[in-house]
Design an enzyme around this catalytic site. Structure first.
Site, PDB file in Angstrom:
ATOM      1  N   ARG A 286       0.687  -0.947  -0.019  1.00  0.00           N
ATOM      2  CA  ARG A 286       0.224   0.105  -0.079  1.00  0.00           C
ATOM      3  C   ARG A 286       1.295   1.201   0.209  1.00  0.00           C
ATOM      4  O   ARG A 286       2.269   1.027   0.723  1.00  0.00           O
ATOM      5  CB  ARG A 286      -0.611   0.614   1.278  1.00  0.00           C
ATOM      6  CG  ARG A 286      -2.097  -1.076   0.777  1.00  0.00           C
ATOM      7  CD  ARG A 286      -3.194  -0.489  -0.013  1.00  0.00           C
ATOM      8  NE  ARG A 286      -4.002  -1.283   0.352  1.00  0.00           N
ATOM      9  CZ  ARG A 286      -3.947  -2.200  -0.487  1.00  0.00           C
ATOM     10  NH1 ARG A 286      -3.012  -3.119  -1.271  1.00  0.00           N
ATOM     11  NH2 ARG A 286      -5.006  -3.483  -0.698  1.00  0.00           N
ATOM     12  N   GLU A 315      -3.364   7.586  -6.361  1.00  0.00           N
ATOM     13  CA  GLU A 315      -3.715   6.734  -7.037  1.00  0.00           C
ATOM     14  C   GLU A 315      -4.682   7.712  -8.284  1.00  0.00           C
ATOM     15  O   GLU A 315      -5.570   7.657  -7.769  1.00  0.00           O
ATOM     16  CB  GLU A 315      -3.938   5.210  -7.331  1.00  0.00           C
ATOM     17  CG  GLU A 315      -2.056   4.854  -6.209  1.00  0.00           C
ATOM     18  CD  GLU A 315      -2.883   3.405  -6.144  1.00  0.00           C
ATOM     19  OE1 GLU A 315      -3.213   2.619  -6.420  1.00  0.00           O
ATOM     20  OE2 GLU A 315      -1.682   3.042  -5.259  1.00  0.00           O
ATOM     21  N   HIS A 334       0.215   0.118 -10.289  1.00  0.00           N
ATOM     22  CA  HIS A 334      -0.818  -0.705  -9.452  1.00  0.00           C
ATOM     23  C   HIS A 334      -1.319  -2.586  -9.836  1.00  0.00           C
ATOM     24  O   HIS A 334      -2.681  -2.752 -10.161  1.00  0.00           O
ATOM     25  CB  HIS A 334      -1.941   0.141  -9.134  1.00  0.00           C
ATOM     26  CG  HIS A 334      -2.508  -0.498  -7.616  1.00  0.00           C
ATOM     27  ND1 HIS A 334      -2.425  -0.149  -6.338  1.00  0.00           N
ATOM     28  CD2 HIS A 334      -2.501  -2.108  -7.236  1.00  0.00           C
ATOM     29  CE1 HIS A 334      -3.894  -1.191  -5.353  1.00  0.00           C
ATOM     30  NE2 HIS A 334      -2.966  -2.654  -5.999  1.00  0.00           N
TER      31      HIS A 334
END
Length: 598
Positions: A286, A315, A334
């Protein structure tokens, strides 16, 4: 007498009327309602309601789901795959659905649950995080929320290794250079992985898989995780160490912890300063576990030679992000779970969980609590709070890298065992023990499963007291065996960390630490201070806290005997600064202290 977390079953019994607010047997049946009107005597309208039975429930799939998962759903239910719904469209559709499956892009808000009119029974999140689902609203509306936490483990681990090797050999930077028409062999000389030390921070499913693969690359692997079983680490050939030892000795650091209050910005100016100069960092966990501004400074100073990041605090990150644009940073959007196999695995896992929940089964991946009878919850409410806080208090006293493995809970009550169901209390203690350093949401449904998954064995003991059984409990005691403590006085005569609490006037109180009797409300935060028992100590400590504008809510002193050792428990409303805690620790009579957040 005792219940082990590894063996306790929470399967519904035939006598259980409801689970998460819905009945067990009729869940696979839905009804269409039609109202018919016609005129009868004297033109008065008469109304009849006709129920048409549909043998299958309806599941709305609001975001793209793997074909294998959709096929599994279709075997059991009517499946409506409607993607890119607006919030208004979702609220309109949801009243016709028994279950909803989403990924991260659909927000399942309170309005969605309210619009369902009570029909929505299950929300399935295809993935781990459930930030986009309003859990409180789900529970209030009797809706179970399940996720898919395991299917993408290998994919995330493989991506971590991919970033590790790409970073070490400057693959991304060299690729961009060649495509720009350059040939800079000397600029992109890399470093070897063989013989280097990799510190894995967070030794759960993904972390342990990264460790296995790193061992295969010839790396020396160490790990830090308070709950990692030592035998599992030894089987892989990994040494469990403290956090400070891990970051100080590592050539490479790979992050695999969840984002919690305890792990937020865990890598910061202070921790970067403790690392080897030239350390390299990989993050596929994370973004928020790293202080991104501090990382930029560490990269500029050469403390961190390189970083490979798949996740970011925000993000997508800003286009002008100094971190993303840094020449020594490799960045991916990601992609940790983005393999064809992982996407199919997640689809199957969430589909199985949703179908099982609609059948009335208790899902091991449930992330919110089932409905508890109002009378039981009302009576146990203060003890539920006490249980969670005792768990949080106890686990913060643990030090070292050995990990928490064995926990014993003792209940003292005048009630017969049949009159006191402790499952909810045990679940809340487990919640307090695990949640501070885990992304798992622990509740009555998944507490035993979660504890077993982490190698945590919880046993229960009941002490039957004489007296009136009007109050469900006199006290709760939590003991953690075979661990070191940050506060030596918390170790009892039998060698375990021991804390004890009671409910007084509806408020949870800490009443014992180790062998010392105290009495302090379990609210806010607590400073524990062991000292030589002498006049003026309360005043000295109180004055130091007052100088920092820290308000003291409760203060209690427990001692062995006058003028001997004593433990002072101080409840504070604000977090004291490190300087203030240092000042208290420097009082000559103070032998040790620890600050604990509740």
């Amino acid at each position: 007498m005792a219940a082990a977390a590894s063996s306790t079953s929470l399967k519904p019994s035939a006598s259980a009327a409801t689970i998460s607010g819905f009945r067990r047997l009729p869940l696979s049946t839905t009804f269409g309602v039609t109202t018919l009107s016609f005129r009868h005597r004297r033109d008065q309208p008469r109304r009849f309601v006709v129920l048409s039975m549909d043998a299958k429930p309806t599941i709305l799939v609001a975001e793209k789901l793997g074909e294998a998962g959709v096929n599994l759903l279709k075997e059991f239910a009517n499946v409506d795959c409607s993607y890119n719904l607006s919030p208004e469209e979702l609220c309109t559709k949801i009243s016709l659905c028994d279950a909803l499956i989403v990924r991260s892009g659909t927000k399942v808000s309170r309005e969605v649950f309210e619009s369902s009119g009570g029909r929505l029974k299950v929300v399935g999140r295809a993935g781990v995080g459930i930030d986009n689902v309003d859990l409180a609203a789900a529970t209030e509306h009797g809706c179970l929320v399940v996720n898919a936490p395991t299917a993408n483990t290998v994919a995330a681990a493989e991506h971590g290794i991919a970033l590790l090797t790409a970073m070490a050999r400057n693959v991304a930077q060299a690729d961009a250079s060649v495509k720009a028409g350059k040939w800079e062999r000397s600029k992109y000389v890399g470093v070897s992985l063989v013989g280097k030390t990799l510190a894995v921070l967070g030794f759960g499913k993904v972390g342990s898989e990264v460790a296995r693969r790193a061992k295969g690359l010839g790396m020396h692997v160490i790990a830090h995780d308070p709950y990692a079983p030592a035998d599992r680490a030894r089987a892989i050939g990994v040494e469990l160490v403290s956090f400070d030892e891990a970051i100080a000795s590592a050539d490479f650091i790979s992050l695999h912890m969840p984002l919690t209050a305890a792990t937020s910005k865990m890598l910061n100016d202070e921790t970067f300063a403790k690392m080897k100069k030239g350390v390299r960092i990989v993050n596929v966990a994370r973004g928020g576990v790293i202080d991104e501004e501090a990382l930029v400074k560490a990269l500029d100073a050469g403390i961190v030679a390189q970083a490979a990041l798949d996740v970011f605090t925000v993000e997508p990150p800003a286009k002008d992000s100094k971190l993303v644009l840094h020449e020594n940073v490799t960045a991916t959007p990601h992609l940790g779970a983005s393999t064809m196999e992982a996407q199919e695995g997640v689809a199957i896992e969430v589909a199985e969980a949703v179908v099982g929940a609609l059948k009335g089964e208790l899902a091991a991946t449930a992330v919110n609590a089932p409905m508890v009878p109002a009378q039981v919850l009302t009576e146990l409410k203060p003890y539920v709070s006490l249980s969670e806080k005792l768990g949080r208090f106890a686990v913060q006293l643990v030090a070292g890298g050995s990990g928490v493995k064995t926990v014993k809970i003792t209940y003292a009550s005048a009630r017969a065992p049949d009159d006191l169901d402790t499952r909810l209390l045990r679940a809340m203690i487990t919640k307090g023990l695990i949640e501070p350093i885990s992304s798992v949401f622990v509740n009555l449904v998944n507490a035993d499963f979660t504890a077993k998954q982490r190698g945590l064995r919880i046993t229960e003991e009941r002490i039957l007291l004489d007296g009136s059984p009007e109050s469900p409990l006199e006290l709760i005691q939590v003991q953690i065996a075979n661990v070191e403590s940050k506060f030596a006085s918390a170790i009892s005569d039998s060698g375990e960390i021991k804390v004890e609490g009671r409910v007084k006037d509806g408020v949870p109180h800490l009443t014992k630490v180790g062998s010392f009797e105290v009495d302090v409300s379990l609210e806010g935060s607590i400073i524990l201070c062991r000292q030589v028992d002498q006049p003026g100590m309360i005043g000295k400590v109180g004055s130091i806290l007052a100088e920092d504008n820290v308000n003291v809510s409760f203060m209690s002193v427990g001692r062995i005997a006058p003028r001997k050792q004593a433990v002072m428990a101080i409840g504070v409303d604000e977090e004291p600064s490190k300087q203030v805690l240092k000042k208290i620790g420097e009082i000559p009579a103070v032998e040790e202290l620890v600050y604990l957040k509740l």
